[in-house]
Write a protein that holds these residues in place. Structure first.
Motif, PDB file in Angstrom:
ATOM      1  N   ASN A 244       0.858  -1.179   0.000  1.00  0.00           N
ATOM      2  CA  ASN A 244       0.000   0.000   0.000  1.00  0.00           C
ATOM      3  C   ASN A 244       0.902   1.239   0.000  1.00  0.00           C
ATOM      4  O   ASN A 244       1.651   1.470   0.946  1.00  0.00           O
ATOM      5  N   THR A 246      -0.056   4.427  -0.186  1.00  0.00           N
ATOM      6  CA  THR A 246      -0.709   5.653   0.257  1.00  0.00           C
ATOM      7  C   THR A 246       0.163   6.348   1.302  1.00  0.00           C
ATOM      8  O   THR A 246       0.544   5.747   2.310  1.00  0.00           O
ATOM      9  N   GLU A 488       7.640   8.495   1.425  1.00  0.00           N
ATOM     10  CA  GLU A 488       7.719   7.918   0.076  1.00  0.00           C
ATOM     11  C   GLU A 488       8.940   7.015  -0.060  1.00  0.00           C
ATOM     12  O   GLU A 488       8.845   5.892  -0.570  1.00  0.00           O
ATOM     13  N   PRO A 537      -1.553   0.671   5.568  1.00  0.00           N
ATOM     14  CA  PRO A 537      -0.803   1.922   5.393  1.00  0.00           C
ATOM     15  C   PRO A 537       0.520   1.864   6.142  1.00  0.00           C
ATOM     16  O   PRO A 537       0.608   1.271   7.222  1.00  0.00           O
TER      17      PRO A 537
END
Length: 601
Positions: A244, A246, A488, A537
């Motif tokens: 994931n 996000t 990121e 997440p």
């Protein structure tokens, strides 16, 4: 745990009998309960005579009776050599029947290659296998997508093509070829009716099987709805998605040393992860037969007292009868280099008065030989077992202190090097040595109470916490990634770690620990656990805004506290070679690095 040995030979490219016999002996250590050989001779459509030899050894870990291998259907002549466990994925799975029987029955009902591949990609559990489909004269072989079981192939130009769970180091120039780990990148096949390639024009980097090319069905990230389409294209689906990605939108924190408040989303994650990981542990400790006296442990934990292994111990406690003990295997080494460093540090101190010297002499006389084994993992292990005894006082926790003198480590050094082969670096040896002695299980219990009793763990199933750091941000490189590129970059680094689990050292660890007739299982690497973690997440799994001992593996730290392991929830990551003191055991080569090749002796 089983041993697999397979050879495809011709008159021109025969089996080296000496090598075959050695490999049979080494594989028998993996499976001491039963050994069988099956041989088949065929002529393919090219009028080439082919000899197929299947040798399997079995370590009895499921069901009331030992399941013989290789499995062979008397009607179809299909043959299976299997080294693994099926914890789910095949609907017809019945644990009491044993994995090889269930898998063979399921494969016999598969009528096409797509159906065969569909069966293999659906297995939840670690495996390596060789399967011969007689009707189409094809051989399939490979490892699970995380590479949890060892399988090697022999790359050779003049001898038989061979597969084995354990390899044989080259001892002279006449040895037939080079052993390499089969990449855990898919399922391979050999079409025995396929064209024999021109040896001068072979490409693709794969070995040949008596001149016949190998074909790869690669593991691929695929959406669930596309799985059948990808099978038709000759691709297998990973049983978990990509991470994931996000990115969270979180405010900076003011106190990086304070545990964060648990919000609603984290509370749900703690509850769900405890359930998913608990189910993984449950499946890995269930149905282990009582082969010895009922009072002996069937399960042992590779136990440093660290966060990962102590959580597994607490969960195993929930799924094993309270009447049976759990062995906690804790290994420590006499390390002359570190002892020498301590001695030099002591000698550099200011001279002491006569009274102080006399007091020190009395203290030294009271020290036992065990004091040199008070390594970091020994100290956290002792603290960890006390915490387990507090939350589960009705369980017998055998804290097995495995002390390895330097002389004994050197005595077994070459055997350990041979078992970890074809890996051959300084770091490989440091880690392999710790695992080899730990899994042997010979030590003492009740040593801390000065009532040390010799003890040897008979548990055939070992639980390891490997896989937690890769998925939950336990390494320093995760913190560096976050420091340089925030969330990121952290997602990218974690994805890289998940992607390369299969390329790391699980095959080596399998070869090392199975040398004692033991099987290691990895609850954090259940594909169900990996699937669940990949979907979460990133900030629920790790929050590196917080300092060490809080932010990395934050989800598992919360789970530990829910299990009552408050002290262990603050433990930091420590590599086994440093915790057990196997790193650089001599002072001979201070410049030697972990990635350096071992010096030939």
């Amino acid at each position: 745990m089983c041993g697999i040995l397979f050879a495809l030979a011709t008159q021109e490219q025969p089996i080296c009998q000496t090598e075959w016999d050695t490999l049979k002996e080494l594989n028998t250590r993996r499976g001491p309960d039963l050994q069988n050989l099956r041989q088949i001779h065929i002529s393919n459509c090219n009028k080439q005579g082919l000899d197929l030899s299947f040798f399997s050894t079995v370590l009895h870990l499921r069901g009331a009776a030992v399941v013989p291998q290789p499995r062979c259907d008397p009607n179809t002549k299909n043959t299976l050599c299997w080294n693994g466990e099926i914890f789910g994925g095949i609907e017809a799975f019945i644990s009491a029947k044993g994995s090889p029987i269930v898998l063979m029955d399921t494969l016999e009902n598969a009528s096409t290659e797509i159906e065969i591949l569909s069966v293999l990609q659906s297995i939840e559990g670690p495996f390596a296998f060789v399967y011969y489909r007689a009707s189409v004269r094809k051989i399939y072989f490979g490892r699970d997508c995380l590479g949890r079981r060892s399988l090697l192939w022999l790359r050779t130009e003049k001898g038989a093509f061979m597969l084995s769970s354990v390899g044989k180091p080259k001892t002279n120039q006449d040895d037939s070829g080079v052993w390499e780990e089969v990449p855990a990148n898919g399922i391979y096949s050999i079409d025995l009716d396929g064209d024999v390639l021109d040896r001068q024009n072979q490409s693709g980097g794969l070995p040949r099987a008596c001149g016949i090319s190998l074909h790869l069905f690669p593991w691929t990230y695929v959406a669930k709805k596309d799985k059948l389409d990808m099978l038709k294209q000759g691709k297998l689906s990973f049983p978990f998605p990509r991470l994931n990605a996000t990115l969270p939108n979180l405010e900076p924190i003011t106190d990086a040393d304070t545990e964060p408040v648990i919000d609603q989303s984290m509370q749900k994650a703690i509850r769900d992860f405890t359930s998913v990981l608990g189910e993984s542990v449950k499946r890995r400790v269930a149905d282990i037969p009582y082969l010895d006296a009922k009072g002996q442990a069937r399960v042992a934990i590779l136990f440093s007292g660290g966060l990962d292994c102590i959580c597994l111990a607490a969960l195993a406690n929930q799924y094993l009868p309270l009447t049976e003990p759990i062995d906690l295997l804790n290994v420590a080494f006499e390390n002359p280099r570190s002892e020498k460093a301590k001695s030099q540090k002591s000698s550099n101190k200011k001279p002491k008065k006569k009274k102080e010297e006399a007091e020190e002499q009395v203290g030294a006389a009271e020290l036992t030989e065990r004091s040199i084994y008070d390594t970091p993992d020994r100290l956290t292990g002792r603290a960890g077992v006390q915490e387990l005894r507090r939350i589960a006082p009705d369980r017998t926790w055998n804290f097995v202190e495995i002390n390895v003198p330097y002389s004994e480590a050197m005595e077994h050094r070459q055997r350990i090097i041979d078992r970890m082969f074809p890996l051959d670096t300084v770091m490989d040896l440091s880690i392999a040595m710790a695992f080899w002695f730990a899994s042997r299980g010979k030590g003492a219990v009740d040593a801390a109470a000065n009532q040390a009793t010799d003890y040897e763990s008979r548990a055939r199933v070992l639980l390891s916490g490997l896989g937690a750091d890769e998925q939950l941000g336990g390494y320093s490189r995760h913190r560096e990634a976050y420091r340089h590129g925030s969330w990121e970059r952290l997602v990218q680094e974690t994805q890289l770690d998940v992607d390369r689990i299969s390329k790391r050292n699980l095959g080596r660890d399998d070869r090392i620990m199975s040398d004692h007739g033991k099987e290691v299982r990895f609850p954090f690497l259940s594909t169900c656990v990996v699937d669940w973690l990949c979907k979460q997440p990133i900030q629920l799994k790790m929050d590196l805004r917080y300092n060490r001992g809080i932010g990395e593996k934050i989800l598992l730290r919360h789970v530990a506290r829910e299990l009552g392991l408050v002290n262990a929830s603050r433990n930091w990551k420590r590599a086994i070679q440093f915790g057990a003191k196997t790193a650089k055991m001599t002072g001979a080569s201070r410049s030697e690095k972990g990635q350096h090749k071992l010096m030939q002796e």
